[in-house]
Design a protein around this motif. Structure first.
Motif, PDB file in Angstrom:
ATOM      1  N   VAL A  22     -13.772  11.403  -1.023  1.00 43.29           N
ATOM      2  CA  VAL A  22     -13.680  11.738   0.394  1.00 43.29           C
ATOM      3  C   VAL A  22     -12.773  12.939   0.611  1.00 43.29           C
ATOM      4  CG1 VAL A  22     -14.132   9.373   1.195  1.00 43.29           C
ATOM      5  CG2 VAL A  22     -11.780  10.086   0.718  1.00 43.29           C
ATOM      6  N   ASP A  23     -12.727  13.402   1.853  1.00 42.38           N
ATOM      7  CA  ASP A  23     -11.857  14.515   2.241  1.00 42.38           C
ATOM      8  C   ASP A  23     -10.448  14.059   2.601  1.00 42.38           C
ATOM      9  OD1 ASP A  23     -14.015  16.387   2.069  1.00 42.38           O
ATOM     10  OD2 ASP A  23     -14.698  15.717   4.046  1.00 42.38           O
ATOM     11  N   ALA A  24     -10.294  12.807   3.031  1.00 46.08           N
ATOM     12  CA  ALA A  24      -8.987  12.325   3.486  1.00 46.08           C
ATOM     13  C   ALA A  24      -8.936  10.809   3.419  1.00 46.08           C
ATOM     14  CB  ALA A  24      -8.728  12.767   4.923  1.00 46.08           C
ATOM     15  N   ILE A  25      -7.714  10.312   3.346  1.00 46.27           N
ATOM     16  CA  ILE A  25      -7.463   8.881   3.472  1.00 46.27           C
ATOM     17  C   ILE A  25      -6.523   8.711   4.660  1.00 46.27           C
ATOM     18  CG2 ILE A  25      -6.449   6.833   2.408  1.00 46.27           C
ATOM     19  CD1 ILE A  25      -7.174   7.977  -0.317  1.00 46.27           C
ATOM     20  N   PHE A  26      -6.903   7.837   5.576  1.00 49.52           N
ATOM     21  CA  PHE A  26      -6.089   7.570   6.756  1.00 49.52           C
ATOM     22  C   PHE A  26      -5.462   6.189   6.652  1.00 49.52           C
ATOM     23  CE2 PHE A  26      -9.329  10.539   8.365  1.00 49.52           C
ATOM     24  CZ  PHE A  26      -8.505  11.518   8.878  1.00 49.52           C
ATOM     25  N   LEU A  27      -4.217   6.097   7.088  1.00 44.38           N
ATOM     26  CA  LEU A  27      -3.520   4.811   7.143  1.00 44.38           C
ATOM     27  C   LEU A  27      -2.958   4.636   8.547  1.00 44.38           C
ATOM     28  CD1 LEU A  27      -2.901   5.997   4.058  1.00 44.38           C
ATOM     29  CD2 LEU A  27      -1.958   3.700   3.953  1.00 44.38           C
ATOM     30  N   PRO A  28      -3.555   3.770   9.346  1.00 41.51           N
ATOM     31  CA  PRO A  28      -3.110   3.607  10.734  1.00 41.51           C
ATOM     32  C   PRO A  28      -1.920   2.658  10.893  1.00 41.51           C
ATOM     33  CG  PRO A  28      -5.099   2.361  10.364  1.00 41.51           C
ATOM     34  CD  PRO A  28      -4.807   3.087   9.085  1.00 41.51           C
ATOM     35  N   GLY A  29      -0.824   2.942  10.239  1.00 47.48           N
ATOM     36  CA  GLY A  29       0.412   2.206  10.453  1.00 47.48           C
ATOM     37  C   GLY A  29       0.456   0.842   9.814  1.00 47.48           C
ATOM     38  N   GLY A  30       1.669   0.364   9.640  1.00 45.24           N
ATOM     39  CA  GLY A  30       1.886  -0.943   9.060  1.00 45.24           C
ATOM     40  C   GLY A  30       3.301  -1.072   8.538  1.00 45.24           C
ATOM     41  N   SER A  31       3.698  -2.287   8.249  1.00 45.68           N
ATOM     42  CA  SER A  31       5.080  -2.513   7.830  1.00 45.68           C
ATOM     43  C   SER A  31       5.197  -3.044   6.408  1.00 45.68           C
ATOM     44  CB  SER A  31       5.755  -3.483   8.804  1.00 45.68           C
ATOM     45  OG  SER A  31       5.047  -4.710   8.834  1.00 45.68           O
ATOM     46  N   HIS A  32       4.083  -3.162   5.700  1.00 48.86           N
ATOM     47  CA  HIS A  32       4.091  -3.671   4.335  1.00 48.86           C
ATOM     48  C   HIS A  32       3.600  -2.590   3.377  1.00 48.86           C
ATOM     49  CE1 HIS A  32       4.099  -7.339   6.752  1.00 48.86           C
ATOM     50  NE2 HIS A  32       4.738  -7.883   5.732  1.00 48.86           N
ATOM     51  N   PRO A  33       4.047  -2.617   2.132  1.00 50.18           N
ATOM     52  CA  PRO A  33       3.705  -1.541   1.197  1.00 50.18           C
ATOM     53  C   PRO A  33       2.299  -1.609   0.607  1.00 50.18           C
ATOM     54  CG  PRO A  33       5.135  -3.138   0.121  1.00 50.18           C
ATOM     55  CD  PRO A  33       5.044  -3.539   1.573  1.00 50.18           C
TER      56      PRO A  33
END
Length: 150
Positions: A22-33
């Motif tokens: 893919v062109d990008a990986i998105f992570l929409p927030g969170g509090s765990h690793p």
């Protein structure tokens, strides 16, 4: 209860596809690793071209950022974005591959502010992976599709 109803609800809420380049990986927030660790693994396995970016797109600080593995991730994180960036760096993602967005307060902001960030940097996103919690998948998919007109 009818199994068909449960299956239909499950198929609507949860979305999962096999990873592909893919062109990008998105992570929409969170509090765990676990989310950024998985995204870092995808990066290391070559799902992103090495010259491309891995946006770490997160919301403002919530109580509990950095929960779990505090022996490894023990910074005084001011946002999910800071936390995720630390996880990325400690898991082999170079700083040059990380783009942060730390202004959002909810999933819609994650998607639309992410779009603004990549547009400002002149990055064209045609394909992406969204790494999020399973119960959050359908909402993330719909909002990122709206933001990126996919």
């Amino acid at each position: 209860m009818n199994n068909r109803i449960i299956n239909d609800i499950t198929n609507f809420i949860f979305v999962e596809d096999k990873p592909q380049k893919v062109d990008a990986i998105f992570l929409p927030g969170g509090s765990h690793p676990e989310q950024p660790e998985y995204a870092a693994e995808l990066y290391r396995k070559g799902y992103l071209p090495p010259v491309d970016v891995l946006p770490s797109l997160s919301r403002l600080k919530d109580k509990g950022i950095g929960e779990g593995k505090t022996d490894v991730y023990n910074g005084n994180y001011q946002s999910d974005c800071e936390f995720f960036t630390d996880v990325f760096l400690k898991n082999g993602v170079p700083a040059s591959a990380i783009i942060g967005e730390d202004k959002s307060g909810h999933t819609r902001d994650n998607a639309f502010l992410s779009r603004m960030v990549v547009d400002e940097k002149g990055i064209e996103i045609k394909t992406a992976i969204i790494v999020c919690k399973a119960f959050h998948a359908r909402r993330c998919l719909m909002l990122y599709q709206m933001a990126f007109y996919i």
